[in-house]
Scaffold this motif. Sequence first.
Motif, PDB file in Angstrom:
ATOM      1  N   VAL A 627      73.066  42.335  15.600  1.00  0.00           N
ATOM      2  CA  VAL A 627      74.187  43.001  16.268  1.00  0.00           C
ATOM      3  C   VAL A 627      74.199  44.494  15.945  1.00  0.00           C
ATOM      4  N   GLU A 628      74.018  44.839  14.670  1.00  0.00           N
ATOM      5  CA  GLU A 628      74.050  46.251  14.275  1.00  0.00           C
ATOM      6  C   GLU A 628      72.938  47.043  14.954  1.00  0.00           C
ATOM      7  N   ARG A 629      71.764  46.450  15.053  1.00  0.00           N
ATOM      8  CA  ARG A 629      70.648  47.198  15.642  1.00  0.00           C
ATOM      9  C   ARG A 629      70.755  47.274  17.163  1.00  0.00           C
ATOM     10  N   LEU A 630      71.375  46.290  17.788  1.00  0.00           N
ATOM     11  CA  LEU A 630      71.659  46.424  19.220  1.00  0.00           C
ATOM     12  C   LEU A 630      72.632  47.568  19.463  1.00  0.00           C
ATOM     13  N   LEU A 631      73.646  47.683  18.597  1.00  0.00           N
ATOM     14  CA  LEU A 631      74.595  48.785  18.733  1.00  0.00           C
ATOM     15  C   LEU A 631      73.913  50.130  18.463  1.00  0.00           C
ATOM     16  N   GLU A 632      72.978  50.129  17.512  1.00  0.00           N
ATOM     17  CA  GLU A 632      72.237  51.360  17.256  1.00  0.00           C
ATOM     18  C   GLU A 632      71.424  51.780  18.477  1.00  0.00           C
ATOM     19  N   ARG A 633      70.853  50.807  19.169  1.00  0.00           N
ATOM     20  CA  ARG A 633      70.087  51.150  20.365  1.00  0.00           C
ATOM     21  C   ARG A 633      70.994  51.762  21.426  1.00  0.00           C
ATOM     22  N   LEU A 634      72.211  51.248  21.545  1.00  0.00           N
ATOM     23  CA  LEU A 634      73.150  51.847  22.489  1.00  0.00           C
ATOM     24  C   LEU A 634      73.388  53.309  22.162  1.00  0.00           C
ATOM     25  N   GLU A 635      73.486  53.619  20.877  1.00  0.00           N
ATOM     26  CA  GLU A 635      73.785  54.984  20.467  1.00  0.00           C
ATOM     27  C   GLU A 635      72.551  55.878  20.530  1.00  0.00           C
ATOM     28  N   ASP A 636      71.407  55.342  20.072  1.00  0.00           N
ATOM     29  CA  ASP A 636      70.208  56.178  19.972  1.00  0.00           C
ATOM     30  C   ASP A 636      69.536  56.424  21.316  1.00  0.00           C
ATOM     31  N   ASP A 637      69.592  55.426  22.212  1.00  0.00           N
ATOM     32  CA  ASP A 637      68.874  55.526  23.481  1.00  0.00           C
ATOM     33  C   ASP A 637      69.812  55.820  24.650  1.00  0.00           C
ATOM     34  N   THR A 638      70.863  56.544  24.382  1.00  0.00           N
ATOM     35  CA  THR A 638      71.875  56.788  25.417  1.00  0.00           C
ATOM     36  C   THR A 638      71.269  57.355  26.689  1.00  0.00           C
ATOM     37  N   GLY A 639      70.360  58.308  26.560  1.00  0.00           N
ATOM     38  CA  GLY A 639      69.812  58.942  27.744  1.00  0.00           C
ATOM     39  C   GLY A 639      68.789  58.107  28.486  1.00  0.00           C
ATOM     40  N   ASP A 640      68.259  57.063  27.847  1.00  0.00           N
ATOM     41  CA  ASP A 640      67.200  56.271  28.463  1.00  0.00           C
ATOM     42  C   ASP A 640      67.693  54.964  29.083  1.00  0.00           C
ATOM     43  N   LEU A 641      68.909  54.545  28.753  1.00  0.00           N
ATOM     44  CA  LEU A 641      69.405  53.243  29.211  1.00  0.00           C
ATOM     45  C   LEU A 641      70.141  53.390  30.536  1.00  0.00           C
TER      46      LEU A 641
END
Length: 1003
Positions: A627-641
């Motif tokens: 869960v934490e790493r999915l949330l991190e992906r939301l934050e880190d890859d904002t411009g790519d998602l």
Amino acid sequence: MAAPLPSPDMPPALVARHGSCSLLTPDGEVLTLAAEEAVRELRAWPAPLVVHAPLTARRLGLPPLPQPTPWLDLLELFTFVLPGRTIPPTVRGLAQALDLDDARIGAAEADLLPELADILLDRAAALRMTPAGEDMAALAIRMDRAGWAWGGSVLAALGAAHPLPPEALQPGDAIRVWRRLPRWEDTAPRPAPANHPVSAADARRRLGEMLGPQAGKPGGSGRLRRRGQRRLRPPAGPWRPAYGAGTRPGTGTGKTLGYVAPASLWAERNGGAVWISTYTRHLQRQIEGELSRLYPDPAVRRRHVVLRKGRENYLCLLNMEEAVNMAGSRGGPSGAIIGLSLVARWAGATADGDLLGGDLPGWFGDLFGRGLLAGIADRRGECIHGACPHYQRCFVEHSIRRAREADLVIANHALVMAQAAWHAMDGESGADEDNIPTRYVFDEGHHVMDAADSAFSTELSGLEAAELRRWLLGAEGARSRARGLKRRLDDLVVGQPRLEAPLEAVLQAAHALPPPGWSARLADALHPVLEPVPQAGEDEAMPALAGPVPAAPVLADATLPNPCEWMLHLLARQVLARSRANEPGHTGHRGGAIECDLHPLSDALPAAAAALARALDRLAVALRTLVERLLERLEDDTGDLDSATRERIEAAVRTLRRRALSRVEGWVAMLRAIGGPEDGPGGMAERGTPQHIDFIRLDRREGQRPGEQDVGLHRHWLDPTIPFAAVLAAPAHGILTTSATLRDENGRGDGDEAERAWEAAEARTGASHLPSPALRAAVASPFDYRRQSRAFIVNDVAHDDIGALAGAYRTLFQAAGGGGLGLFTAISRLRAVHQRLSRPLETPGSRSTPSMSTAWTMRHWSTSSVPKPIPACLGTDAMRDGVDVPDRSLRLVVFERVPWPRPDILHRERRTHLSRGQPGEYDDRIARLRLRQAFGRLIRSSSDRGVFVLLDRRAPSRLLSAFPEGVAVRRAGLGEVARDMESFLRGHENGEDGFPPSPSFTS
């Protein structure tokens, strides 16, 4: 006229009743035959015309019909031609739905069936040149190829030829209804509501608009203006920022319209929603129907009113697509294809996609098997949200988005409490989906504590743990469409090592949960000490010990390495040993289950609990990391998602937290508390009042094979209104809790009685746990109960004699002339009495229907399309709630026993700690409230008359204050009660005592 039926000769038509059959021969002769004679006659003729083929076969003593059924079932034809309409599954119900008058229907014999078939085929023919007719033709070709008995007749009526023109919808596409359903579109978030008040005068005006100028007058709307409706606007309503322990309106005060009027006005003025919550689903539909008074135009009503239920109630388009693909791949005739084709017809016409209690007939599962509906429902936790190709056509997503813009949302207690708990856990991340409300009305408020008990309890059982394993790992080689977590998340984590690693850790840790076959292995291990024996008055057979119980399980740890399965075996052995020893901690059983206290623990249990806690903790850590790493992906890859991927990740996080992580964390906490220093006998703290109740239960659940058992460790809040108040009531801006039985006054009349009754009501609704005091309001019923009702206790029927009990019900139902509701405190007695009553109460012209859900039964009993009065309806005492049957359709309620609380462990502990030193009064209060709720079904208008009968000569007089003031309760023999009741009700028919005459009765 319709096209001819498929057979070159006219097929026979058959109406099977209990004990006799009406048969129309191919020569046109109508015969009345015994079942055996009818079966012999049918052997020489083509497949017959029937209504409800499976029920007809059962009444004839025949084995279950194959799928597809060779018989011409008019219910199948009705569902195909008129989808989205529900009717009683009887000849009379079908005839009335097709607008035949009573003179033509007559006794509803077999000669009526060909005419009904002609009408339905004529209606199909009328659609042949329309877009609907084109869809029907393509679908009928597919069904005809699958062996549908009606295929040839329907195709002839539609003028469909093989093959269809290339430009037309083709048979293979016709069943794929998910391609043609409307899409939802996102809208801007709704602003926070304003706080403009609603005055009493404004609320009265709105109520007057809803009732209409002619309410209660001859030829008017039929809904009486009731004083209670005008008074039901306490200052603690949901339209003001306060909490009300509610109102305690008497039955029949019209409280639904009383709270809808100001709530709807508040919603319109302030741009916010009021959520109306009920305990029972049939009351949800009933309230929805009442709102037609506020919004007569269905399109307008759809914009302002939304009915919300749990996901498992709705059709899942992805599951349906997979079911269609599986059925189509097998080749040859397929009953599944026919059933799915009819679901496709319904899906194109349904208002909301509700499979259970909506506009799909309640008997559909009888025709095609309950498994078909279970397979296409939105199964718990399996939704893949934005990854689903049908996401924007999803019925559940449609309802969620409509609820964001609605003024009134009609939900149920279970959904409302689960939604509040999820929001408290997810924070803002879950607010977008659920659109958490701030104003509530809790109707059926006396069930708030029951609903909270279910919502905030924890259960570590074999079925729950195995279901979580299946959700995480998938089918594990079995023939199943179950999608595991890897399949649901694969495209989100593939190529992402930081996500792949925790996902793999989750899948590895999930193997600590019980593997497939655990229940059969448990049954085998317990077989030497189990012997099913019947227990009088209980729902199922109770396991009993046939021999000595060893101190430890027969199986050794080496042969049962799975830590969860090992724990289940130890729990089962402890509950069996405790049951046989009859120790003081054992309180018996509920619904066929054996229960015992968790403490004192068996020797091996603490070590097994610690081992399982360690294994589940590894699973929880892996889930949290994912869960934490999915949330991190939301934050880190904002411009790519893209937006779809972002929405999928957010949905995956919510689902992982709700479906898996919260459950596993609850299990770990419960296991770690086992044997801790704070625990004492019975799982309670050594000092003071316990916060939780821990116990073990062994039982057989629905869906398990005979002999298989489920066992679980259960933890309930001693007072479940504590978490309810914390997560839902305290954050809300306003709550109104209302019920006809919110408050109990025992009739002693002392000065403190009213205050004690209100304090008990506040404790049951959670108001006592809030910082601000509750505002109270009580509204008396406007009816003259002394004149309109009678109550009896029959004192000469043996409570343990099923034959005598069935005879008493038969005598009372027949004396009433119809309109009877029989309530039972145990399913076994209900079934036994129903079996004995089916034949004597069924006469030509009556209607006998198969077992259906309470919601579906109540929906049709309460509508004008159902002939009135019904001879009788039997059900458990759960039917005493929220039933509003109009006019004289319900005029007798018979309760077979005093509805005492079930003497299980939960009741024992609450009785001990929440009764304020008066355990006997605690039991009496529960029984009185249940009796009052049942009595309240009778008198719903000033022109009603009703009789309440209790078939329990042991009923103590102190419970009789349950009945309204003016109701004299008389003890008498069955014969005297039947005569007095018949005289009282017939006087109503003849217009005596100022009552208007009632229509004639047909048994």
